[in-house]
Scaffold this motif. Structure first.
Motif, PDB file in Angstrom:
ATOM      1  N   GLY B  92       0.817  -1.211   0.000  1.00 27.73           N
ATOM      2  CA  GLY B  92       0.000   0.000   0.000  1.00 27.73           C
ATOM      3  C   GLY B  92       0.846   1.255   0.000  1.00 27.73           C
ATOM      4  N   PHE B  93       1.849   1.259   0.873  1.00 27.21           N
ATOM      5  CA  PHE B  93       2.708   2.434   0.992  1.00 27.21           C
ATOM      6  C   PHE B  93       3.460   2.704  -0.301  1.00 27.21           C
ATOM      7  CE2 PHE B  93       7.168   3.682   1.823  1.00 27.21           C
ATOM      8  CZ  PHE B  93       6.939   5.014   2.115  1.00 27.21           C
ATOM      9  N   VAL B  94       4.044   1.646  -0.897  1.00 29.89           N
ATOM     10  CA  VAL B  94       4.839   1.830  -2.118  1.00 29.89           C
ATOM     11  C   VAL B  94       3.957   2.358  -3.250  1.00 29.89           C
ATOM     12  CG1 VAL B  94       6.173   0.632  -3.901  1.00 29.89           C
ATOM     13  CG2 VAL B  94       6.579   0.124  -1.493  1.00 29.89           C
ATOM     14  N   CYS B  95       2.759   1.773  -3.396  1.00 31.47           N
ATOM     15  CA  CYS B  95       1.872   2.223  -4.477  1.00 31.47           C
ATOM     16  C   CYS B  95       1.480   3.682  -4.289  1.00 31.47           C
ATOM     17  CB  CYS B  95       0.608   1.359  -4.530  1.00 31.47           C
ATOM     18  SG  CYS B  95       0.941  -0.323  -5.058  1.00 31.47           S
ATOM     19  N   MET B  96       1.043   4.023  -3.057  1.00 31.43           N
ATOM     20  CA  MET B  96       0.591   5.394  -2.811  1.00 31.43           C
ATOM     21  C   MET B  96       1.744   6.387  -2.947  1.00 31.43           C
ATOM     22  SD  MET B  96      -1.940   4.595   0.395  1.00 31.43           S
ATOM     23  CE  MET B  96      -1.939   6.240   1.090  1.00 31.43           C
ATOM     24  N   ALA B  97       2.872   6.056  -2.310  1.00 28.19           N
ATOM     25  CA  ALA B  97       4.000   6.998  -2.307  1.00 28.19           C
ATOM     26  C   ALA B  97       4.515   7.220  -3.728  1.00 28.19           C
ATOM     27  CB  ALA B  97       5.119   6.497  -1.403  1.00 28.19           C
ATOM     28  N   THR B  98       4.637   6.127  -4.509  1.00 26.20           N
ATOM     29  CA  THR B  98       5.164   6.263  -5.858  1.00 26.20           C
ATOM     30  C   THR B  98       4.194   7.032  -6.743  1.00 26.20           C
ATOM     31  OG1 THR B  98       6.146   4.086  -5.526  1.00 26.20           O
ATOM     32  CG2 THR B  98       6.248   4.981  -7.741  1.00 26.20           C
ATOM     33  N   ALA B  99       2.899   6.721  -6.595  1.00 26.99           N
ATOM     34  CA  ALA B  99       1.912   7.401  -7.435  1.00 26.99           C
ATOM     35  C   ALA B  99       1.897   8.899  -7.146  1.00 26.99           C
ATOM     36  CB  ALA B  99       0.527   6.788  -7.199  1.00 26.99           C
ATOM     37  N   VAL B 100       1.829   9.255  -5.853  1.00 23.42           N
ATOM     38  CA  VAL B 100       1.794  10.678  -5.504  1.00 23.42           C
ATOM     39  C   VAL B 100       3.093  11.353  -5.948  1.00 23.42           C
ATOM     40  CG1 VAL B 100       1.599  12.348  -3.619  1.00 23.42           C
ATOM     41  CG2 VAL B 100       0.234  10.265  -3.560  1.00 23.42           C
ATOM     42  N   ALA B 101       4.224  10.687  -5.705  1.00 29.44           N
ATOM     43  CA  ALA B 101       5.517  11.278  -6.069  1.00 29.44           C
ATOM     44  C   ALA B 101       5.605  11.496  -7.578  1.00 29.44           C
ATOM     45  CB  ALA B 101       6.655  10.383  -5.595  1.00 29.44           C
ATOM     46  N   LEU B 102       5.127  10.504  -8.350  1.00 30.21           N
ATOM     47  CA  LEU B 102       5.210  10.623  -9.810  1.00 30.21           C
ATOM     48  C   LEU B 102       4.332  11.774 -10.313  1.00 30.21           C
ATOM     49  CD1 LEU B 102       6.148   9.576 -12.562  1.00 30.21           C
ATOM     50  CD2 LEU B 102       4.255   7.947 -12.516  1.00 30.21           C
ATOM     51  N   ILE B 103       3.095  11.807  -9.802  1.00 33.02           N
ATOM     52  CA  ILE B 103       2.184  12.870 -10.247  1.00 33.02           C
ATOM     53  C   ILE B 103       2.768  14.237  -9.894  1.00 33.02           C
ATOM     54  CG2 ILE B 103      -0.097  13.909  -9.885  1.00 33.02           C
ATOM     55  CD1 ILE B 103      -1.104  10.993  -9.446  1.00 33.02           C
ATOM     56  N   MET B 104       3.257  14.372  -8.648  1.00 26.01           N
ATOM     57  CA  MET B 104       3.770  15.674  -8.227  1.00 26.01           C
ATOM     58  C   MET B 104       5.039  16.045  -8.990  1.00 26.01           C
ATOM     59  SD  MET B 104       1.233  16.174  -6.556  1.00 26.01           S
ATOM     60  CE  MET B 104       1.497  17.924  -6.458  1.00 26.01           C
ATOM     61  N   ALA B 105       5.871  15.035  -9.288  1.00 24.93           N
ATOM     62  CA  ALA B 105       7.089  15.331 -10.050  1.00 24.93           C
ATOM     63  C   ALA B 105       6.715  15.844 -11.444  1.00 24.93           C
ATOM     64  CB  ALA B 105       7.966  14.082 -10.146  1.00 24.93           C
ATOM     65  N   LYS B 223      11.658   5.158 -16.442  1.00 29.12           N
ATOM     66  CA  LYS B 223      11.492   3.849 -15.816  1.00 29.12           C
ATOM     67  C   LYS B 223      12.630   3.470 -14.849  1.00 29.12           C
ATOM     68  CE  LYS B 223       9.930  -0.670 -17.294  1.00 29.12           C
ATOM     69  NZ  LYS B 223       9.770  -1.523 -18.470  1.00 29.12           N
ATOM     70  N   PRO B 224      13.898   3.628 -15.230  1.00 32.18           N
ATOM     71  CA  PRO B 224      14.955   3.261 -14.277  1.00 32.18           C
ATOM     72  C   PRO B 224      14.850   4.038 -12.965  1.00 32.18           C
ATOM     73  CG  PRO B 224      15.887   3.616 -16.454  1.00 32.18           C
ATOM     74  CD  PRO B 224      14.461   4.054 -16.520  1.00 32.18           C
ATOM     75  N   MET B 225      14.559   5.362 -13.046  1.00 34.22           N
ATOM     76  CA  MET B 225      14.417   6.168 -11.838  1.00 34.22           C
ATOM     77  C   MET B 225      13.224   5.711 -11.008  1.00 34.22           C
ATOM     78  SD  MET B 225      16.574   8.136 -10.812  1.00 34.22           S
ATOM     79  CE  MET B 225      17.695   9.488 -10.948  1.00 34.22           C
ATOM     80  N   LEU B 226      12.136   5.338 -11.707  1.00 35.32           N
ATOM     81  CA  LEU B 226      10.958   4.842 -10.995  1.00 35.32           C
ATOM     82  C   LEU B 226      11.294   3.574 -10.225  1.00 35.32           C
ATOM     83  CD1 LEU B 226       7.825   5.245 -13.297  1.00 35.32           C
ATOM     84  CD2 LEU B 226       8.049   5.945 -10.923  1.00 35.32           C
ATOM     85  N   PHE B 227      12.098   2.708 -10.841  1.00 33.67           N
ATOM     86  CA  PHE B 227      12.517   1.489 -10.154  1.00 33.67           C
ATOM     87  C   PHE B 227      13.294   1.830  -8.889  1.00 33.67           C
ATOM     88  CE2 PHE B 227      12.129  -1.241 -14.126  1.00 33.67           C
ATOM     89  CZ  PHE B 227      11.085  -1.972 -13.604  1.00 33.67           C
ATOM     90  N   VAL B 228      14.171   2.838  -8.991  1.00 31.64           N
ATOM     91  CA  VAL B 228      14.956   3.235  -7.814  1.00 31.64           C
ATOM     92  C   VAL B 228      14.019   3.685  -6.696  1.00 31.64           C
ATOM     93  CG1 VAL B 228      16.606   4.907  -6.926  1.00 31.64           C
ATOM     94  CG2 VAL B 228      17.008   3.837  -9.131  1.00 31.64           C
ATOM     95  N   VAL B 229      13.036   4.513  -7.053  1.00 34.21           N
ATOM     96  CA  VAL B 229      12.096   5.013  -6.051  1.00 34.21           C
ATOM     97  C   VAL B 229      11.305   3.862  -5.438  1.00 34.21           C
ATOM     98  CG1 VAL B 229       9.954   6.329  -5.810  1.00 34.21           C
ATOM     99  CG2 VAL B 229      11.936   7.359  -6.904  1.00 34.21           C
ATOM    100  N   ILE B 230      10.827   2.946  -6.285  1.00 32.37           N
ATOM    101  CA  ILE B 230      10.065   1.804  -5.776  1.00 32.37           C
ATOM    102  C   ILE B 230      10.936   0.969  -4.836  1.00 32.37           C
ATOM    103  CG2 ILE B 230       8.989  -0.388  -6.455  1.00 32.37           C
ATOM    104  CD1 ILE B 230       7.960   1.089  -8.975  1.00 32.37           C
ATOM    105  N   PHE B 231      12.198   0.810  -5.209  1.00 34.17           N
ATOM    106  CA  PHE B 231      13.119   0.042  -4.375  1.00 34.17           C
ATOM    107  C   PHE B 231      13.322   0.725  -3.019  1.00 34.17           C
ATOM    108  CE2 PHE B 231      17.697  -0.367  -3.187  1.00 34.17           C
ATOM    109  CZ  PHE B 231      17.640  -1.666  -2.726  1.00 34.17           C
ATOM    110  N   LEU B 232      13.621   2.024  -3.042  1.00 36.22           N
ATOM    111  CA  LEU B 232      13.834   2.760  -1.791  1.00 36.22           C
ATOM    112  C   LEU B 232      12.588   2.696  -0.905  1.00 36.22           C
ATOM    113  CD1 LEU B 232      15.674   5.965  -3.083  1.00 36.22           C
ATOM    114  CD2 LEU B 232      16.662   4.139  -1.699  1.00 36.22           C
ATOM    115  N   ALA B 233      11.418   2.858  -1.541  1.00 30.77           N
ATOM    116  CA  ALA B 233      10.171   2.853  -0.778  1.00 30.77           C
ATOM    117  C   ALA B 233       9.905   1.467  -0.190  1.00 30.77           C
ATOM    118  CB  ALA B 233       9.011   3.301  -1.667  1.00 30.77           C
ATOM    119  N   THR B 234      10.210   0.418  -0.970  1.00 31.36           N
ATOM    120  CA  THR B 234       9.962  -0.936  -0.477  1.00 31.36           C
ATOM    121  C   THR B 234      10.826  -1.228   0.739  1.00 31.36           C
ATOM    122  OG1 THR B 234       9.575  -1.582  -2.764  1.00 31.36           O
ATOM    123  CG2 THR B 234       9.794  -3.353  -1.167  1.00 31.36           C
TER     124      THR B 234
END
Lengths: 278, 305
Positions: B92-105, B223-234
């Protein structure tokens, strides 16, 4: 400007403002509640419609708890970790970036492998080490492990790699020792990254909770986060004004440091992310 | 060249090396004492049992029990609940955090007026103490708290934020997203700003719309940066602790008990050190596994662009 553009602008700003409300409101709420006279009681809308201004929460917190002591402890802890990190990690980073010696890459990878160890995995044995060293309830016990920081070495090494070798080589020809190359040339040239690492370390350790929580058993040795968490557990729901006053004191120093170094912090975090990517 | 001269040269060369070894030795001592030895010791301790309770703990005589701690761990229903909660929370946290971060970025990337202010506003919670702000949120999420007041003003009913099990885990996610999404957004924004401009000019020439550009150019490049964010968040999601301590203390019941909270509870409140240590080893292997998966995913991602 056409209508589509105006509309999309409006949507963008609505999103920006809504999310800014989400991030800023809790900080605003904390700030307002901390200055409310506790006599009025804490109404649900207290931060939206403040009922007055009073310093009583701060005075009570500072006189009935060891809060002044907690501030001193946290300041000592975070400052010395920051100071120790820039000295120890920069010396290590200098050897690993500008030195030429066998097994250099091996040592770098070995040090970086520390990043792979979550604190949870070593919490029990680390505490046992501290019991053996008699460092439980002491400043050493939280400062020294904090100084040993792979990310500090990494960021500083990365920065020092960009300092041209010719600069050091010419000093070598003039007969400077390796240590003076570190102390007199590399360290001053690395000031921007050193400031960033110090700021990051200060923020991280001012805010640290789990490790100080297990290390500090005596109330007089608590850091602010440990002290406020313990106070909140003891006070329950009755002393929110004082809890918020303590929270304001806890977050202001790191916010100030963060705002001062924001640009550099962003750059260094982006750098770290780019390296994970590689 | 005579032997003595070669020896002398070798010694001189080694003394050039020696100074560097002296420079890294202080760090290496710290590394061994506070990272390497503890992780090795963690593996050893997980095979021992310490008498639990008041008389036991850190001064008790350990008894070798083999893998029994791991067996006990997986047979403890509270551990299984903690594991389940941690997994649900992390997803839940990874999905929400990544989605909000991506939209805001993406919105910040538009470079509208006030971008600097908004970026700072989003990143600011990252600098605050997570235990402290969790306590502030706990105040806001009380039954009669300001969060419910705002909901009521909007014509919505009050919610039992911290007293309903499912909602409590969601509340922890909201607080964690609050604190970290700005950090992830800043990383993504740096990735966006580093993108090659010619792709966009080509897309413009070809008459691609905003969504097509996003779908076929921006996201694949990011995509590579998104993977990094997903990894850090996980990783950070999997190790959640402060927010649980500040908001719910694992409650109501065991509804927000997570692995790290379980570890703290077993180790530092019940003094079952062997068992707590086994949990730590489990967390270590999961983190390691995640890092390996991330490595593979990135390699796959690279060939895509």
């Amino acid at each position: 400007m056409n209508y589509v553009k105006i509309l999309s602008r409006a949507v963008f700003y609505a999103v920006l403002i809504a999310i800014a409300f989400y991030t800023l409101f809790p900080l605003y709420h904390m700030f307002i509640v901390s200055f409310q006279p506790s006599a009025v009681g804490l109404f649900t809308d207290i931060s939206l419609i403040p009922r007055g201004f009073s310093l009583k929460n701060y005075i009570d917190l500072f006189t009935t708890t060891a809060m002044p002591r907690w501030i001193v402890n946290t300041a000592i802890y975070a400052s010395f970790v920051a100071l120790g990190t820039i000295l120890l990690d920069s010396l290590t980073a200098f050897a690993l970036s500008k030195g030429r010696f066998p097994l250099k890459e091996f040592f770098f990878v070995l040090i970086l492998s520390g990043l792979m160890i979550p604190i949870q995995a070593i919490l029990i044995p680390l505490f046992k080490v501290m019991v053996t060293l008699n460092w439980v309830n002491t400043y050493w016990g939280i400062i020294i492990p904090g100084i040993v920081s792979p990310s500090g070495v990494f960021l500083l090494r990365q920065y020092m790699l960009s300092i041209p070798d010719e600069l050091l080589d010419s000093a070598r020809v003039d007969g400077s020792s390796e240590f003076s190359l570190y102390w007199r040339i590399t360290l001053p040239l690395s000031t921007p990254m050193i400031a960033t690492v110090a700021a990051l370390k200060f923020i991280m350790h001012w805010n640290a909770f789990l490790f100080p929580l297990i290390m500090m058993r005596d109330e007089n040795m608590f850091t602010i986060p440990v002290g406020i968490a313990t106070f909140q557990a003891w006070a329950g729901a009755s002393l929110w004004g004082q809890i918020m006053a303590g929270s304001v004191v806890a977050v202001i120093p790191t916010i100030v440091v963060f705002l001062t170094f924001q640009k550099k912090i962003v750059e260094s975090l982006a750098l770290r992310a780019r390296v994970i990517k590689r | 060249m005579s032997l003595s001269r070669r020896l002398r040269e070798g010694w001189k060369k080694a003394s050039r090396y020696r100074v560097y070894y002296f420079m890294i030795i202080p760090y290496l001592i710290g590394f061994v004492a506070f990272q390497l030895y503890p992780i090795v010791e963690a593996f050893r301790l997980s095979l021992y049992s310490f008498a639990g309770g008041r008389g036991g703990g850190f001064f008790a005589q350990p008894v070798y029990v083999g893998l029994r701690n791991f067996e006990r761990m997986f047979n403890d229903s509270i551990f299984i609940i903690s594991l389940r909660n941690t997994v649900i929370y992390t997803i839940g946290f990874v999905c929400m955090a990544t989605a909000v971060a991506l939209i805001m970025a993406l919105v910040l990337w538009e470079n509208l007026k006030g971008t600097t202010f908004f970026r700072t506003a989003y990143f600011l919670p990252f600098a605050t103490s997570s235990i402290i702000v969790s306590i502030v949120w706990k105040n806001m999420l009380q039954p009669m708290g300001v969060a419910n007041f705002i909901l009521n003003q909007l014509g919505l009913p009050s919610l039992p934020w911290l007293t309903n099990g499912d909602l409590a885990l969601f509340a922890v996610m909201i607080v964690s997203v609050w604190q970290t999404f700005g950090y992830y957004a800043v990383i993504l924004l740096a990735g966006l700003q580093a993108m090659p401009k010619d792709f966009y000019e080509a897309a413009k020439v070809d008459g691609a719309g905003a969504f097509a550009t996003l779908r076929y150019i921006t996201l694949p490049l990011l995509k590579p940066m998104l993977f990094v964010v997903i990894f850090l968040a996980t990783i950070s999601g999997f190790q959640v602790y402060d927010q649980i301590y500040g908001l719910t203390r694992g409650g109501p019941g065991y509804a927000t008990m997570t692995l790290t909270y379980y570890l703290y509870w077993k180790g530092f409140e019940n003094f079952e050190l062997g068992l707590a240590d086994a949990v730590g080893i489990f967390v270590f292997f999961v983190s390691l596994g995640l890092a390996l998966i991330q490595r593979k995913a990135l390699e796959a991602g690279k060939s895509y662009v």
